[in-house]
Design an enzyme around this catalytic site. Structure first.
Site, PDB file in Angstrom:
ATOM      1  N   ASP A   1     -77.239  -6.862 -39.589  1.00  0.00           N
ATOM      2  CA  ASP A   1     -76.708  -8.155 -39.119  1.00  0.00           C
ATOM      3  C   ASP A   1     -75.099  -7.860 -38.759  1.00  0.00           C
ATOM      4  O   ASP A   1     -74.475  -7.661 -39.704  1.00  0.00           O
ATOM      5  CB  ASP A   1     -76.944  -9.409 -39.926  1.00  0.00           C
ATOM      6  CG  ASP A   1     -76.992 -10.743 -39.233  1.00  0.00           C
ATOM      7  OD1 ASP A   1     -76.161 -10.728 -38.410  1.00  0.00           O
ATOM      8  OD2 ASP A   1     -77.772 -11.531 -39.785  1.00  0.00           O
TER       9      ASP A   1
ATOM     10  N   ASP B   1     -74.527 -11.718 -34.499  1.00  0.00           N
ATOM     11  CA  ASP B   1     -74.122 -13.144 -35.034  1.00  0.00           C
ATOM     12  C   ASP B   1     -73.492 -13.958 -33.719  1.00  0.00           C
ATOM     13  O   ASP B   1     -72.597 -13.127 -33.096  1.00  0.00           O
ATOM     14  CB  ASP B   1     -73.543 -13.191 -36.129  1.00  0.00           C
ATOM     15  CG  ASP B   1     -73.382 -14.672 -36.671  1.00  0.00           C
ATOM     16  OD1 ASP B   1     -74.516 -15.052 -37.044  1.00  0.00           O
ATOM     17  OD2 ASP B   1     -72.326 -15.113 -36.891  1.00  0.00           O
TER      18      ASP B   1
ATOM     19  N   HIS C   1     -83.510 -18.134 -40.557  1.00  0.00           N
ATOM     20  CA  HIS C   1     -82.693 -18.766 -41.592  1.00  0.00           C
ATOM     21  C   HIS C   1     -81.831 -20.131 -41.467  1.00  0.00           C
ATOM     22  O   HIS C   1     -81.387 -20.601 -42.066  1.00  0.00           O
ATOM     23  CB  HIS C   1     -82.051 -17.684 -42.280  1.00  0.00           C
ATOM     24  CG  HIS C   1     -80.805 -17.213 -41.415  1.00  0.00           C
ATOM     25  ND1 HIS C   1     -81.122 -16.804 -40.153  1.00  0.00           N
ATOM     26  CD2 HIS C   1     -79.485 -17.406 -41.539  1.00  0.00           C
ATOM     27  CE1 HIS C   1     -79.745 -16.468 -39.612  1.00  0.00           C
ATOM     28  NE2 HIS C   1     -78.807 -16.946 -40.559  1.00  0.00           N
ATOM     29  N   ASP C   2     -81.869 -20.368 -40.093  1.00  0.00           N
ATOM     30  CA  ASP C   2     -80.940 -21.463 -39.452  1.00  0.00           C
ATOM     31  C   ASP C   2     -82.003 -22.631 -39.100  1.00  0.00           C
ATOM     32  O   ASP C   2     -81.256 -23.927 -38.707  1.00  0.00           O
ATOM     33  CB  ASP C   2     -80.238 -21.328 -38.292  1.00  0.00           C
ATOM     34  CG  ASP C   2     -79.041 -20.355 -38.857  1.00  0.00           C
ATOM     35  OD1 ASP C   2     -78.541 -20.303 -39.996  1.00  0.00           O
ATOM     36  OD2 ASP C   2     -78.636 -19.139 -38.030  1.00  0.00           O
TER      37      ASP C   2
ATOM     38  N   GLU D   1     -77.854 -12.857 -30.978  1.00  0.00           N
ATOM     39  CA  GLU D   1     -78.014 -14.467 -31.312  1.00  0.00           C
ATOM     40  C   GLU D   1     -77.473 -15.293 -30.247  1.00  0.00           C
ATOM     41  O   GLU D   1     -76.147 -15.467 -30.169  1.00  0.00           O
ATOM     42  CB  GLU D   1     -77.638 -14.752 -32.686  1.00  0.00           C
ATOM     43  CG  GLU D   1     -77.897 -16.168 -33.135  1.00  0.00           C
ATOM     44  CD  GLU D   1     -76.926 -16.831 -34.073  1.00  0.00           C
ATOM     45  OE1 GLU D   1     -77.465 -17.793 -34.826  1.00  0.00           O
ATOM     46  OE2 GLU D   1     -76.115 -16.334 -34.372  1.00  0.00           O
TER      47      GLU D   1
END
Ligand code: GLC
Length: 533
Positions: free
Chosen positions: A111, A207, A331-332, A270
């Site tokens: 990431d 990200d 995870h969000d 993302e």
């Protein structure tokens, strides 16, 4: 490989890059497996569970950030892009993990968090030390704030007493935004990518890719006419000037260029944007992100009409030669089993595994994990702490993996950083493994099928129909034809089908059933039929 156009994809898997036929498994490292009893997962823990991932049948793992971090945003505040956070282990642990991943024929994706650093990063400490510091311009400093709002609520500008200017932080004030217009920032960050690529990592998930470049005139965002109270302060304005700026695409292409130096690696972005805008991130001549994450299944209402509309619109928008991808959880976002219910989540797994392109599964979804209710005193997520009670909190979907039925579920011998949750205990890996009706058994079955039937990865998606609570489509190529059918109605429904064999079903009892003519589907039932002709 033939180019996709208007709802079709691709034929033949022969010359597909590894990431095109991969199912990526996202590991949230704090919650996967603890090996040293501190209640937080770590790299040695992940290493100890690799055989589980092989057994599951995924191809690549993406690990959320593992770099040194004060953990203001649980690793998305990086203080050193080329190190390992001690809570997760050491560089030796990482090297060993990478080796073990590759030895099993899996791939490892890291990431990369380029939009902002931690406020404890030496670059920011230097930057805020004086206006004359050579690193001052590595971040975004202004005499006056504008109206941009943080994604976590409140102004995105923080006043620095010492140097009497404001710095920009699209997230927490502990996450100052880097100035990507400064060539030195670019060079330093690209070198960080090279550091990991040289070690042999197979790619990056980047990200908040769509936020990296901001308006150079810092114009105010216009008010959002659709804003409703309770949506958080950022929703008051339309994100015209601090997101998805035209200059981003040249930057992504440069980033892709860095990966190209190393051969067959993958760049995943993302990006939370409408489909049309998302497509631009494939880049001019497809030299942008290999996979701009497609979050539209996360965002659409779970009705057959909406699903069909979303799938159609997405597939039709894919530029010629570009590769589709699908995500059902991360995870969000609220866990799918909590969003649509456990039964429908089984059908959702079948849908996901039947769609063309690259897939991403968030750890725990393969067990049917649900959101865990977090008591106020247990809250960890800064998004919840800053704007309590309006549904911004992400702790519920970040809770520990249940590995067995012991009191701490085999996750840790210490005090887990988030509660485990009763519903999730019941779906623990040990129990699920031996239960043919478990979500885990279903995922395993589907992942095996996807490997056996390349038409599911790269065949055309055609004949989609959505009516009366039923969604059906056909996946087809020279290797064969597989029909998907799902019933989201409250009552049983009938579908008419040509002759074939059920090769996967939410009800595993139906596997191997021969069908021809009329097929009965129970509510929340979905299946795949391999057609005889
Ligand atoms: C991304 C991450 C999220 C994080 C944010 C800021 O959206 O997925 O977890 O809080 O970026 O880095």
């Amino acid at each position: 490989m033939s180019a996709s156009k208007g709802g079709g994809v691709i034929t033949g898997m022969q010359d597909l890059s590894w990431w095109k036929h991969a199912v990526v498994y996202q590991i949230y490292p704090r919650s996967f497996q603890d090996s040293n009893g501190d209640g937080v997962g770590d790299l040695a823990g992940i290493r100890s569970r690799l055989d589980y991932l092989v057994e599951l049948g995924i191809d690549a793992i993406w690990i959320s950030p593992i770099f040194p971090s004060p953990m203001a945003d649980f690793g998305y505040d990086v203080a050193d892009y080329c190190g390992i956070e001690p809570i997760f282990g050491t560089m030796e642990d990482f090297d060993q993990l990478l080796q073990e991943v590759h030895r099993r024929g899996l791939r490892l994706i890291l990431d990369f968090v380029p939009n902002h650093t931690s406020d404890q990063h030496p670059w920011f400490i230097a930057s805020r030390s004086s206006r004359e510091n050579p690193k001052r311009d590595w971040y975004i400093w202004r005499d006056q704030p504008n109206n941009w709002q943080s994604h976590f609520g409140g102004s995105a500008w923080e006043f620095d007493e010492k140097t009497r200017q404001y710095y920009l932080h699209e997230f927490l004030k502990e996450q100052p935004d880097l100035n990507w217009r400064n060539p030195a920032v670019k060079a330093a960050m690209f070198d960080a990518l090279r550091f990991w690529l040289r070690k042999g990592v197979d790619g990056f998930r980047v990200d908040v890719m769509w936020l990296m470049i901001k308006d150079d005139e810092f114009r105010d965002n216009p008010p959002n006419p659709g804003y409703a109270i309770g949506q958080g302060s950022r929703a008051q304005f339309l994100p015209i000037y601090d997101a998805d700026r035209p200059e981003i695409h040249a930057l992504v292409a440069e980033m892709r260029g860095v990966l190209e130096e190393f051969g067959d690696r993958v760049l995943i972005g993302e990006i939370y944007l409408p489909i049309a805008r998302l497509m631009d991130y494939y880049g001019q001549k497809l030299q942008g992100a290999n996979l701009p994450f497609n979050f539209h299944l996360l965002q659409c209402a779970w009705t057959v009409d909406e699903l069909a509309r979303t799938i159609r619109e997405y597939m039709a928008a894919i530029p010629p030669g570009a590769w589709p991808n699908w995500v059902l959880g991360n995870h969000d976002q609220s866990r799918i089993a909590s969003r649509i219910g456990v039964q429908k989540a089984r059908a959702a797994a079948l849908l996901l595994l039947s769609l063309p392109g690259t897939l991403t599964i968030y750890n725990g979804e393969e067990l049917g994990m649900q959101n865990v209710l977090i008591r106020p005193e247990e809250v960890q997520d800064p998004a919840e702490k800053r704007q309590p009670g309006i549904g911004m909190g992400r702790d519920p979907e970040r809770t520990p993996m249940p590995w067995n039925s012991s009191p701490l579920c085999g996750f840790t011998s210490g005090n887990p950083w988030l509660p485990i949750g009763d519903a999730n205990r019941d779906v623990n890996v040990q129990a699920s493994r031996t239960n043919p009706d478990s979500m885990l058994s279903l995922y395993q079955r589907l992942l095996r099928l996807r490997r056996q039937e390349p038409v599911l990865v790269s065949g055309q998606l055609t004949e989609m129909s959505a009516a009366d609570g039923l969604l059906t489509f056909l996946r087809t190529d020279a290797s064969g034809h597989i029909r998907f059918a799902m019933n989201l109605a409250e009552e049983a429904r009938e579908v008419s089908v040509a002759a074939g064999t059920v090769v996967a079903c939410t009800d595993l009892q139906r596997d191997g059933e021969h069908v021809a003519g009329t097929l009965n589907l129970q509510p929340a039932e979905a299946l795949l039929i391999k057609m005889t002709n």
